[in-house]
Design a protein around this motif. Structure first.
Motif, PDB file in Angstrom:
ATOM      1  N   HIS A  83     -72.306 -27.164  59.161  1.00 54.05           N
ATOM      2  CA  HIS A  83     -70.970 -27.684  58.821  1.00 54.05           C
ATOM      3  C   HIS A  83     -70.842 -28.025  57.339  1.00 54.05           C
ATOM      4  CE1 HIS A  83     -72.373 -31.962  58.562  1.00 54.05           C
ATOM      5  NE2 HIS A  83     -73.306 -31.508  59.373  1.00 54.05           N
ATOM      6  N   ASP A  94     -76.719 -32.633  54.257  1.00 51.95           N
ATOM      7  CA  ASP A  94     -76.329 -32.689  55.677  1.00 51.95           C
ATOM      8  C   ASP A  94     -75.246 -31.630  55.927  1.00 51.95           C
ATOM      9  OD1 ASP A  94     -75.348 -33.294  58.194  1.00 51.95           O
ATOM     10  OD2 ASP A  94     -74.842 -35.379  57.744  1.00 51.95           O
ATOM     11  N   GLU A 128     -67.834 -31.484  62.025  1.00 51.35           N
ATOM     12  CA  GLU A 128     -69.009 -31.937  62.773  1.00 51.35           C
ATOM     13  C   GLU A 128     -69.137 -33.453  62.782  1.00 51.35           C
ATOM     14  OE1 GLU A 128     -73.398 -32.909  63.201  1.00 51.35           O
ATOM     15  OE2 GLU A 128     -71.950 -33.425  61.677  1.00 51.35           O
ATOM     16  N   GLU A 129     -68.673 -34.094  61.721  1.00 48.38           N
ATOM     17  CA  GLU A 129     -68.954 -35.528  61.580  1.00 48.38           C
ATOM     18  C   GLU A 129     -68.019 -36.403  62.413  1.00 48.38           C
ATOM     19  OE1 GLU A 129     -71.571 -36.424  60.339  1.00 48.38           O
ATOM     20  OE2 GLU A 129     -72.182 -35.157  58.680  1.00 48.38           O
ATOM     21  N   GLN A 194     -82.988 -35.632  58.838  1.00 55.06           N
ATOM     22  CA  GLN A 194     -82.245 -36.914  58.894  1.00 55.06           C
ATOM     23  C   GLN A 194     -83.079 -38.035  59.503  1.00 55.06           C
ATOM     24  OE1 GLN A 194     -78.608 -34.917  60.826  1.00 55.06           O
ATOM     25  NE2 GLN A 194     -77.655 -36.108  59.188  1.00 55.06           N
ATOM     26  N   HIS A 382     -76.909 -39.390  55.661  1.00 56.30           N
ATOM     27  CA  HIS A 382     -75.623 -40.097  55.678  1.00 56.30           C
ATOM     28  C   HIS A 382     -75.648 -41.134  54.558  1.00 56.30           C
ATOM     29  CE1 HIS A 382     -74.078 -39.023  59.983  1.00 56.30           C
ATOM     30  NE2 HIS A 382     -74.275 -37.973  59.208  1.00 56.30           N
TER      31      HIS A 382
HETATM   32 MN    MN Z   1     -73.947 -35.891  59.530  1.00 55.13          MN
END
Ligand code: MN
Ligand code: GLV
Ligand code: MN
Length: 410
Positions: A83, A94, A128-129, A194, A382
């Motif tokens: 994404h 990310d 996506e988030e 992550q 993030h």
């Molecule tokens: Mn993310």
């Protein structure tokens, strides 16, 4: 050094740096679904894809898709990508890593004039988030034919409906519900880990075994706003004090549950003044875990506990589900293929689960799907401090390229 003379990994790292400039909130990186920054990033992605002779376009859901034809025109496709939306004040890897790495893999094949048994479709998902609209993963859900009724009517905090935002972006809202990808036989996503497991073990790459399921709820608490000096404590219906107790209840339940995590990450308070008792709050609740049953039980327990707090404090509580994604066990053949690719480039194929959610868990409802992880510094994500090395990026590109080359339809 010109872009052509750089190694693919260096070029990818340079592109990721350049791509981070597409933000709605400079100097922070914030690129929400269908925002202006998303539109500019998508245009850049398309321009890069076209430089390599690929046909690239925005699909009805606002995904960027590009196709690299196989040896035989119209061949079924292996889809790769990730994404390009971000959280608020996020990091540059990310999602973006996997989307731009997909482009890098195909550029390399195109430069060599190499055609494979399958076509390769590159995707840059846009949602996506789930930061802008309550429900999320619109792009992958559209591919999997999972767009629910009312999806386009959801609004962001400014009251903008997804339908209008998608149309303005260049998508096709009226085609969304009927979408379902055809001819896609597998999906693979490269992503930063992550989390800290790979770094702790001194490994650059990992193969994802399963992705945690998640439930998200939008909570609203209505109390009674009043004068902070004049209303005695015993007579208050303070929405924020009730919410504070509820947040601790969420945390307590997750701590009591094996393998569960739960988060209240957003809280709005009205009217939000120093001398006014809070009359209303809105907050998010998210519960995740590797097994669906215990997670659903925890969600039910949390709802009951919050109702009890609300009743005791004389406030009203509304809980609206906004997102539900079951845990996904990655496809065993894709896991085996990725493990073989990692091994073939001289790395240890470490299997690990993903605590974060990914479009892969939705794509897995369309076709066999899996993920390759790259180590990230300190396991931090993030967060603008997100970081990976060029050397790891090179290994990731090598493993993904190997997987793509060896991929066979079974
Ligand atoms: Mn993310
Ligand atoms: C996406 O990053 C998510 O897991 O929330
Ligand atoms: Mn992601």
């Amino acid at each position: 050094m010109t872009h052509e003379l750089m190694s693919p990994a260096r070029r990818l790292m340079a592109r990721l740096d350049a791509f981070a400039a597409f933000t709605d909130d400079p100097p922070k990186l914030t690129r929400l679904y269908l925002s202006d920054a998303h539109r500019r990033a998508a245009a850049q992605f398309i321009a890069w894809a076209r430089e390599s002779g690929l046909e690239a376009r925005i699909d009805p859901a606002g995904n960027v898709v590009a196709r690299y034809e196989g040896a035989r025109a119209g061949a079924p496709a292996l889809m790769i990508g990730s994404h390009i939306d971000t959280v608020r004040d996020g990091g540059r890897y990310d999602g973006n890593l996997g989307a731009l790495a997909a482009l890098a893999v195909v550029e390399d094949l195109a430069r060599r004039g190499e055609r494979l048994e399958t076509a390769i479709e590159i995707v840059a998902f846009g949602d996506e988030e789930g930061v802008r609209f309550p429900r999320t993963m619109t792009g992958s859900r559209a591919f999997a034919g999972l767009i629910e009724e009312g999806w386009l009517e959801q609004e962001d905090v400014e009251g903008v409906r997804m339908r209008e935002a998608l149309a303005a972006f260049g998508g096709a809202p009226d085609q969304l519900a009927a979408m379902r990808a055809v001819g896609v036989v597998a999906f693979v996503e490269l992503h930063i880990e992550q989390g800290p497991a790979l770094e702790a073990e001194g490994l650059a790459l990992g193969v994802v075994s399963a992705i945690n399921g998640a439930t998200r709820l939008a909570a609203t608490v209505v109390g009674l706003a009043g004068h902070a000096g004049a209303v005695p404590m015993a007579l208050r219906r303070d929405a924020l004090a009730a919410t504070a107790e509820m947040i601790l209840g969420v945390e307590r339940r997750a701590r009591a549950g094996d393998e569960l995590v739960a988060t209240v990450g957003r809280l709005d308070v009205e009217p939000g003044a120093v001398n006014v008792i809070a009359g209303l709050t809105r907050f998010s609740i998210e519960v995740r875990g590797p097994r669906d049953e215990p997670r659903r039980r925890a969600v039910a327990d949390i709802a009951a506990e919050l109702e009890a707090i609300a009743a005791r404090r004389g406030v009203t509580l509304t809980l609206a589900p906004t997102h539900e994604a079951g845990a996904y066990i990655c496809d065993p053949k894709i896991v085996a293929g990725l493990s073989a690719a990692v091994q073939a480039i001289g790395q240890t194929p470490r299997l690990l689960p993903s605590g974060a959610g990914h479009d892969t868990m939705i794509m897995g409802q369309l076709c066999p799907a899996g993920m390759l992880f790259v180590r990230c510094k300190g396991g931090v994500s993030h967060n603008p401090a997100e970081s990976i090395t060029e050397a790891d990026c090179e290994l990731a590109l090598a493993a993904l390229t190997r997987f793509v080359r060896d991929f066979r339809i079974v």
